[in-house]
Design a protein around this motif. Structure first.
Motif, PDB file in Angstrom:
ATOM      1  N   TRP G 119      31.474  15.550  22.604  1.00 44.05           N
ATOM      2  CA  TRP G 119      31.124  15.034  21.277  1.00 44.05           C
ATOM      3  C   TRP G 119      29.647  15.267  20.964  1.00 44.05           C
ATOM      4  CZ3 TRP G 119      34.824  12.950  17.977  1.00 44.05           C
ATOM      5  CH2 TRP G 119      36.094  12.827  18.541  1.00 44.05           C
ATOM      6  N   TYR G 120      29.383  15.570  19.696  1.00 47.07           N
ATOM      7  CA  TYR G 120      28.002  15.760  19.250  1.00 47.07           C
ATOM      8  C   TYR G 120      27.232  14.436  19.357  1.00 47.07           C
ATOM      9  CZ  TYR G 120      28.994  20.399  17.331  1.00 47.07           C
ATOM     10  OH  TYR G 120      29.297  21.742  17.188  1.00 47.07           O
ATOM     11  N   PRO G 121      25.950  14.486  19.649  1.00 41.36           N
ATOM     12  CA  PRO G 121      25.199  13.245  19.883  1.00 41.36           C
ATOM     13  C   PRO G 121      25.097  12.342  18.645  1.00 41.36           C
ATOM     14  CG  PRO G 121      23.725  15.153  19.830  1.00 41.36           C
ATOM     15  CD  PRO G 121      25.126  15.690  19.810  1.00 41.36           C
ATOM     16  N   ARG G 122      25.171  11.060  18.910  1.00 39.46           N
ATOM     17  CA  ARG G 122      24.871  10.013  17.923  1.00 39.46           C
ATOM     18  C   ARG G 122      23.860   9.094  18.596  1.00 39.46           C
ATOM     19  NH1 ARG G 122      26.244  13.040  15.074  1.00 39.46           N
ATOM     20  NH2 ARG G 122      28.165  13.298  13.926  1.00 39.46           N
ATOM     21  N   GLY G 123      22.784   8.783  17.918  1.00 40.87           N
ATOM     22  CA  GLY G 123      21.772   7.930  18.532  1.00 40.87           C
ATOM     23  C   GLY G 123      21.103   8.581  19.718  1.00 40.87           C
ATOM     24  N   GLY G 124      21.163   9.926  19.780  1.00 44.99           N
ATOM     25  CA  GLY G 124      20.479  10.656  20.845  1.00 44.99           C
ATOM     26  C   GLY G 124      21.277  10.781  22.120  1.00 44.99           C
ATOM     27  N   ILE G 125      22.435  10.138  22.194  1.00 40.23           N
ATOM     28  CA  ILE G 125      23.199  10.084  23.443  1.00 40.23           C
ATOM     29  C   ILE G 125      24.618  10.578  23.198  1.00 40.23           C
ATOM     30  CG2 ILE G 125      24.114   8.546  25.224  1.00 40.23           C
ATOM     31  CD1 ILE G 125      21.765   6.764  24.940  1.00 40.23           C
ATOM     32  N   PRO G 126      24.934  11.809  23.562  1.00 37.17           N
ATOM     33  CA  PRO G 126      26.312  12.267  23.379  1.00 37.17           C
ATOM     34  C   PRO G 126      27.247  11.647  24.410  1.00 37.17           C
ATOM     35  CG  PRO G 126      25.033  13.968  24.433  1.00 37.17           C
ATOM     36  CD  PRO G 126      24.070  12.851  24.107  1.00 37.17           C
ATOM     37  N   ILE G 127      28.507  11.572  24.040  1.00 36.44           N
ATOM     38  CA  ILE G 127      29.565  11.101  24.937  1.00 36.44           C
ATOM     39  C   ILE G 127      30.519  12.263  25.206  1.00 36.44           C
ATOM     40  CG2 ILE G 127      31.523   9.525  25.169  1.00 36.44           C
ATOM     41  CD1 ILE G 127      30.096   7.538  23.451  1.00 36.44           C
ATOM     42  N   ASP G 128      30.860  12.454  26.469  1.00 38.67           N
ATOM     43  CA  ASP G 128      31.911  13.396  26.838  1.00 38.67           C
ATOM     44  C   ASP G 128      33.057  12.588  27.418  1.00 38.67           C
ATOM     45  OD1 ASP G 128      30.187  15.471  26.180  1.00 38.67           O
ATOM     46  OD2 ASP G 128      29.515  15.754  28.229  1.00 38.67           O
ATOM     47  N   TYR G 150      24.555  18.698  27.516  1.00 33.94           N
ATOM     48  CA  TYR G 150      23.603  18.430  26.438  1.00 33.94           C
ATOM     49  C   TYR G 150      22.194  18.379  27.022  1.00 33.94           C
ATOM     50  CZ  TYR G 150      21.284  16.112  22.600  1.00 33.94           C
ATOM     51  OH  TYR G 150      20.421  15.802  21.589  1.00 33.94           O
ATOM     52  N   ARG G 151      21.246  18.985  26.321  1.00 31.74           N
ATOM     53  CA  ARG G 151      19.905  19.062  26.881  1.00 31.74           C
ATOM     54  C   ARG G 151      18.819  18.418  26.046  1.00 31.74           C
ATOM     55  NH1 ARG G 151      17.770  24.304  29.582  1.00 31.74           N
ATOM     56  NH2 ARG G 151      16.460  22.639  30.329  1.00 31.74           N
ATOM     57  N   GLY G 152      19.126  17.861  24.913  1.00 25.88           N
ATOM     58  CA  GLY G 152      18.034  17.382  24.067  1.00 25.88           C
ATOM     59  C   GLY G 152      17.235  18.570  23.547  1.00 25.88           C
TER      60      GLY G 152
ATOM     61  N   ARG H  42      31.331  10.285  30.023  1.00 20.73           N
ATOM     62  CA  ARG H  42      29.969  10.710  30.389  1.00 20.73           C
ATOM     63  C   ARG H  42      28.985  10.406  29.266  1.00 20.73           C
ATOM     64  NH1 ARG H  42      29.313  16.650  32.550  1.00 20.73           N
ATOM     65  NH2 ARG H  42      30.107  15.543  34.360  1.00 20.73           N
ATOM     66  N   THR H  44      25.019  11.116  28.227  1.00 23.22           N
ATOM     67  CA  THR H  44      23.851  11.928  28.539  1.00 23.22           C
ATOM     68  C   THR H  44      22.669  11.351  27.774  1.00 23.22           C
ATOM     69  OG1 THR H  44      25.231  13.875  28.825  1.00 23.22           O
ATOM     70  CG2 THR H  44      22.890  14.259  28.525  1.00 23.22           C
ATOM     71  N   LYS H  80      22.275   2.145  24.853  1.00 26.27           N
ATOM     72  CA  LYS H  80      21.048   2.793  24.392  1.00 26.27           C
ATOM     73  C   LYS H  80      19.863   1.816  24.411  1.00 26.27           C
ATOM     74  CE  LYS H  80      18.969   4.986  20.442  1.00 26.27           C
ATOM     75  NZ  LYS H  80      19.092   5.352  19.024  1.00 26.27           N
TER      76      LYS H  80
ATOM     77  N   TYR I 120      13.833  15.440  18.829  1.00 24.66           N
ATOM     78  CA  TYR I 120      15.218  15.215  19.260  1.00 24.66           C
ATOM     79  C   TYR I 120      16.054  14.781  18.062  1.00 24.66           C
ATOM     80  CZ  TYR I 120      13.984  15.408  24.246  1.00 24.66           C
ATOM     81  OH  TYR I 120      13.591  15.814  25.497  1.00 24.66           O
ATOM     82  N   ARG I 122      18.363  13.046  15.320  1.00 22.75           N
ATOM     83  CA  ARG I 122      18.757  11.726  14.812  1.00 22.75           C
ATOM     84  C   ARG I 122      19.805  11.980  13.726  1.00 22.75           C
ATOM     85  NH1 ARG I 122      17.295  10.385  18.702  1.00 22.75           N
ATOM     86  NH2 ARG I 122      15.417   9.349  19.373  1.00 22.75           N
ATOM     87  N   ARG I 153      26.983  20.960  20.294  1.00 22.34           N
ATOM     88  CA  ARG I 153      27.746  21.005  21.555  1.00 22.34           C
ATOM     89  C   ARG I 153      28.557  22.290  21.652  1.00 22.34           C
ATOM     90  NH1 ARG I 153      28.389  16.457  24.216  1.00 22.34           N
ATOM     91  NH2 ARG I 153      28.493  17.920  25.946  1.00 22.34           N
TER      92      ARG I 153
END
Ligand SMILES: [Ca+2]
Ligand SMILES: [Ca+2]
Ligand SMILES: [Ca+2]
Ligand SMILES: [Ca+2]
Ligand SMILES: [Ca+2]
Ligand SMILES: [Ca+2]
Ligand SMILES: [Ca+2]
Ligand SMILES: [Ca+2]
Ligand SMILES: [Ca+2]
Ligand SMILES: [Ca+2]
Ligand SMILES: [Ca+2]
Ligand SMILES: [Ca+2]
Ligand SMILES: [Ca+2]
Ligand SMILES: [Ca+2]
Ligand SMILES: [Ca+2]
Ligand SMILES: [Ca+2]
Lengths: 154, 154, 154, 154, 154, 154, 154, 154, 154, 154
Positions: G119-128, G150-152, H42, H44, H80, I120, I122, I153
Motif C-alpha cells: 500500500w502507498y504510504p499514509r502519514g509517512g508509514i506504508p503498510i504491507d 519503501y525507502r522514504g 508490515r 515501514t 505513528k 518525505y 504527506r 510503491r
C-alpha cells in the motif's frame, strides 16, 4: 614487447615503495601518443584515504579525475603511488581534493582537468568537492562522473 | 531475401577466420541507405580484449562507438572481427581506444564519431578513455553512453 | 461517453486484423486538441520484432518515439498495428528504424520527431539507432529516453 | 502555532469531500513567502487515476509537476483533491495531462510550469506526455524529473 | 615483510608468462592458515575468455567460484594465470565451466566447491552453468552469487 | 577444430530455416560430457513471441529455463529455432509456458527442469508462470532466476 | 482461432462494464489445461485503488497474487474487472487484501494461494499485508515477489 | 462511512498531540477482522529519530516492523505517534530497537513479531539491529525486509 | 596536528549543545584555503527534520547544498548544529528550504549557492524545493544532485 | 544524561589515538541490556584498509559483521579503533578476515557471529571471505548481507 615512450619510467615494472608523504611522491609522465586530438582520460580511485588534521582519524574518499592531455600522459602506477602517499598525511577534504588536482595540473599541463572528491560521511553529512580548471571544452567529450549521491539509510 | 547494398560483402554469411592482428583485419562498408538525413548509430562491444604491451597480460574493456554516417555504414560482422583482432595484440589503453576510432574515421568518413573505452581496473584504478571527432553536431541526437562508473566494493 | 475528435477512426474499438506488411498498415490520426501549445508525446514500444533480410531470422528491438504534434495526434491503436506489421517483414536495423520515423513524419507533419531504436544483440554487439528531424526545439521539453546501455554479463 | 498566510484556506485541516469532477474542484493558493527569488517547487503524484472516455475503463498515471511560483503557491491539499477529482472523469492521456497543467497556469500565474504525465501501458505501449510553458528559465534550477523509462519485462 | 606459508610459491612476485593452454598452466597452493574452521572463499573473474570449438570465435564469461578450503588455499596469481590460459583454447560452455571446477577440486581437495559460469549471449540466448560438489554445507555461510540475470534491451 | 559429440547435429553451422510451428520444429541433443555430476544449465530467452489464440494479436515473454541434464544436453541453436517457431502460433500464457517445458522434459529426460515465463502486460496486469518437475534437488545449485517484478510506472 | 476451454466465458471479447462493487463483480474461471502438474501463476496488479472507509479518500496499492491452480484457472479479464470494482468501495488495508485473496480461494479452490498487498504510504508509514493459505508447497516453485521496500526519500 | 471495530479509538480523526516521551504515548488496538487466518502486516517507518543518550545529538533510523496479528491489530495513527515520541528521548541503538518491539509484543500479543532497525552511520560505521520473537512461523509468509546494505561512497 | 585557519572555531572538538532554534544557532566559517579558484562544495544532509507549523507533527527532508565558496568555507560541525536546530521548529517546506539557503548566502557570501530540499511524502504527494542564487556559473562544475524521484510503491 | 552500563568505558567521549597495530588495540564491551532475548547486531565497515604482506601495498575491504550478543555488546568506538589499527599492518585477505572475527568471538563470547570480507580487486579478481561460528541459529533473524557482486565494467 616494449614501448619506447615508456623507456624513461622509473617505477613501472620494478619494485616500488609507497612514498610516505605527498611531497615525497614522484609523479611520472610519458609523451601523449595521440597529442594531435583532444580526448579525455578518466581515472577512478575508489581506494583513497588520508588522515583528519584535527583528530588524526582516517578519512576516506572515492576520487574521479578527468583530464584532456596535452603533451603528456600521467603514468598510472606513479599516480597510484602518489594517491597512496596520503595514507598517513593530514589534510582537510576541500584542501586535499583541490591540491591533488593542482599538482597534476602543474605537472601535466593538461588542456583541461576536473576532479570529483566524494568523501565518506562524518557526523552523518558527507562532503563532495568538485573542481575543474575552467569551462568544459566544447569539442571534447566529458561524460558525467555519475557517482550516486549519498542516501543515508532505508 | 537479399539486399543489393550488401552484395559486395565478403565476410557476411560465409565462413570467417578471426584476423590475427588489427592490421590484418579488413573492414567492410555498405552504402548508407538513409544518407539524406543525419542519424546516429551506436555499437556496444562488451567483449573487447587486448594485451598489455609491457607485461603481455590480458586487458579487458567495454567499448561503445557512436557515429553519424555519411556515405557509408560499417558492416557489423567485419567490425566484430576487427575488434576481435586485438585479442593477441599489445596496446596501451589510451592509444588503443583512440586508434580504433581513428581507423573507423579514415575508413567510413563519418560526419561525426565518438568512442568510449571503459577499461577494467588494474591496480585498483580503472581508466576510461573518451574521444570524439569534434563538437557534437547540434541537430543530431547523441544520447549519453550511460555506462555506470566504477565503484570498487561495498 | 464519446469524443467527437475520434469519430472518424476505423480501427479503434472494432475488431482489428494485424496487417501483414508495413505497406498494408493504415495509420490513423486525430486532430490535436491542444494544438496551440508545443508539447511532447512519447510512445514506448518494447515489443517490436522484424526479420533479418539476409537470414530471415527474427530480430527484436525496444523502440521509443518522441514527437511534438502539430495539427495531428497519432491514434495509438493504429500505431500499434503498424509496428506489429513488421513481424514478418525483412529490414536492416538502421533502415528499419529510420523508415518508421519517416513514415510518421510524412503522415503527421509533426513540429519535431525523434526515434530511438535499441536492438537486441547479435554476435555479442547490439546496435542502437538514433534519429531526430532536426535540432531539439528550445522551448519544448524532451526528456532523455533513458534506456539503460547494454552491459553484457556480470 | 499558526501561519497568517494560510488564514484564508477553506479545506486545510477541516473535513474534506473529494470533488466529483475537475470542474467542481476548487483550487486554493497562498501568497508566496519568498516571492523575491526564483525557485522551483515539484509535486509528485504517483496516485493519479482517470477513466478512458471511449471504454470507461480506469487509466493510471504517475504525474510530476514543476513550477516556479510568482505571487502564489498552490495549497497542497487542494491540489490533491483536484487531482483526485479525475477519478470518475473521462479524459484522453494527452488532453488530460495538458489541461491539468493549463488550469494551474491560469490559477497560479507561475513564472514557469512543467508537467510530465507517465501513463501506465495499454496494449503494451505506454504514452508519456511532456509540457512546459516555454523555454526553461536560465537562472532557475529545474532538475530532470528522472522517471525511469518503461521496460516491458525481463 | 615475508610470510613463510608462501615460501614455496614459484609465480608470485616474479616475472610470469601466460600459459598457452590449460594443460600447461600450473596451479599453486598454500597451507590454509585457518584450517580449523570452515569458511568460504569467493573469487570473481569477470575477464574470462575462451574460443568456440566449432567456429574458433571468442567466447566470454563472468565466472564466480566459491570454495570451503580444507588443507589448502589456492594461490590467486596462479589461479589468474590458469584462467588466462583458456584465451586461445576451444571449449564448450558447459564443459569448460565444469572442467575448471573439477581441476580445482582435484588440486585443492576443498571441503566444498561451487562454480557459476555466466556466459555472454550468442544468438540472443545466454547460457549460465551452475555446479557444486554436493549439498551446501549447513554450518558454512555461502551467500548467493547475486549476478543479475540477462535482460536483453529496454 | 571439431568436437565428436556434436557430429550428428543437423542445424548447427549450416543454413537454417525458422520452423513455421512448434510441431514442425526439431529439437536436437548431444551427449552430456559431464554426466557423472549434477549441474544446472540455464537458458535465458528474452525474445519470445507468440500469438493470442483469441485475438491473434502478438504476445511477448521473457523465458528462463533451468535444467539438470541427465544423459543429454539440449543443442542451443535447435532450442532457439524451436522457441522461434511460436512466432505465428496461437497459445495461452499458462499453456504455452508449461508445454514448452514438458516438450523439453520428454526430449531430454533431464534430472530436473524449471521454467519461468514472464509475460508482458495486457490490460495492465502481467502474468508470470512458474513450473518445475518436482522439488528442487538438494545437492544441485539452482540460483533464483532474479527477474525483477513488474512495477507499472513511476 | 478459438479455444474450447474458454467457450463459456461471458466477459472476454465482448463489451464490458466495470462493476460498481466487489459484490457485484462476477469472477470467471476456465478448466486448467495442465492440471496434472503443480505450477504457479502470478498476477501483478499495479493499478489497484479503493477508498478509505473512515475518510472516503482514495487509497492505492500494488497487488501481487500467486496461486497454484487445481481444476481451475482464473480468467484474467474478469479478475481485472473484479479488482477494478474496489474503485468506489471503502475497505481497510488489512481487510481488503485478505478478503480479495479469500474470495479467490473460495472460487478457484487452488492448491495454494499467496497475496502481497503493498500500500502507498499514509502519514509517512506504508503498510504491507502478506498472506498465504498455508506453508509453501515444497515441490512447487514460488519465486519471491521481489517488490522493493519503501525507502522514504534520499 | 464508519467501521464499528474502530469505534473505540481515541486518536484517529481527532486532533492529536505528539506525546513527549515513549512512556506517555498511548498505543491503541482494534480487533483483528481476519483473526482466523495467519497473515503478516508490515509497517515501514523511514522517519524515526531519537537522541543519543551520551551526547544528546540526534540519531536517525529506518525501522521496519513485521507482525502476525492474533486478536488485535495495531492502530496505525497511534503507532505513528508512539514512534514520534522518541524524538526527544535518549536511547542506545540496540536498546531502543528492541524495546519498541517488546512494547508492541506486550500490547498486541501477536503470534509473531520481527523488527529491523537500520541506523544512519556514526563514525563511518552504521549499526543494524534485528530481532524476532522466535523462529519464523512455517505457514506464514514473511518476505525479506530488503533494505539495501550501507555502501559508503563511490 | 593543527591547522591555523581553524584556530578561531568555537564548536569543533569541544562539547556542543544542540541549539533550540535556528535563530539561536551560530554558524561558523573559516578562510577558504583555495580561494583563487572556483570550485563546488556539496553537503548532503539526509537527517533533516522540522515540525509542521499547522499540526506540529514532524516533517522530514533529505537536503543537498552546493556552493562555490568565495572568501569563506562553512565549518561543517556548525552547519550540522544549525540544521539540527530545526528539530523543534515549525516551518513550511518551501519557506524552510529557501530560508536555510538564504542564511548561508548571507553568512558565507558564496560566489554561487544551490539547495535541493527533498521532503518525505504527506498525503501521498511529496514536495521537492529547488533554489539557486542565479544562473549556474559556466566555468564551475556543478554535478546534478541525482536524488532519485519518488516512486510510490511497486 | 548518562548510562551506567557505559560507566567503565575508557575511549568513548575522550581523546583517542589510533592504535598502531591490532595487538595494541584494546576492545571494550558493555553489558547487554537485552540479554534475555536473542537478537542480531550488524556493523558495516566500508572503510577497512590494511597492507599486503608481500608487497606492502595497501589493500581495501568492505567488512560486514553480524553477531548475536550473549552477556556483552561490543562498544562501537573501540571496534572502530581496532579496525583502524590494521591500517599499517600486513595481512592476507583470508587470514585477516578470519582473525578479526575470531578476536571478537574470544572477547565477546557471542551466541553466534558471522563476518563477510569483500575485498577490492587485485589483478582483476576480487576475493570475498565468508565465515560464521556455526550453523545460523534457527530462531534468530539474520538477514542476508546483500553486498552486490563485483561486475567489472560495462
Ligand atoms: Ca575559473
Ligand atoms: Ca532514506
Ligand atoms: Ca578538436
Ligand atoms: Ca564503495
Ligand atoms: Ca538535419
Ligand atoms: Ca560486465
Ligand atoms: Ca511555446
Ligand atoms: Ca552429487
Ligand atoms: Ca526488456
Ligand atoms: Ca509434483
Ligand atoms: Ca508507481
Ligand atoms: Ca494456517
Ligand atoms: Ca528465542
Ligand atoms: Ca534570479
Ligand atoms: Ca509502481
Ligand atoms: Ca563448524
Amino acid at each position: 614487447m616494449t614501448d619506447s615512450i615508456y623507456s624513461d619510467l622509473k617505477q613501472l615494472g620494478g619494485a616500488t615503495v609507497m612514498p610516505t608523504s605527498p611531497e615525497e611522491a614522484e609523479l611520472e609522465r610519458v609523451p601523449n601518443p595521440q597529442a594531435d586530438v583532444n580526448y579525455n582520460v578518466r581515472f577512478t580511485a575508489p581506494e583513497f584515504t588520508s588522515l583528519c588534521p584535527m583528530t588524526s582519524q582516517p578519512d576516506f574518499a572515492h576520487l574521479v579525475i578527468d583530464y584532456v592531455p596535452g603533451d603528456w600522459l600521467i603514468e598510472s602506477k606513479a599516480l597510484k603511488l602518489y594517491l597512496g602517499s596520503f595514507r598517513n598525511h593530514g589534510a582537510f577534504h576541500e584542501d586535499c581534493t583541490i591540491s591533488i588536482a593542482r599538482r597534476l595540473v602543474g605537472f601535466l599541463e593538461p588542456r583541461w582537468l576536473r576532479i570529483g572528491g566524494y568523501w565518506y560521511p562524518r557526523g552523518g553529512i558527507p562532503i563532495d568537492v568538485f573542481w575543474q580548471t575552467g569551462e568544459m571544452p566544447k569539442d571534447v567529450w566529458i561524460p558525467d562522473q555519475g557517482v550516486p549521491p549519498y542516501r543515508g539509510r532505508g
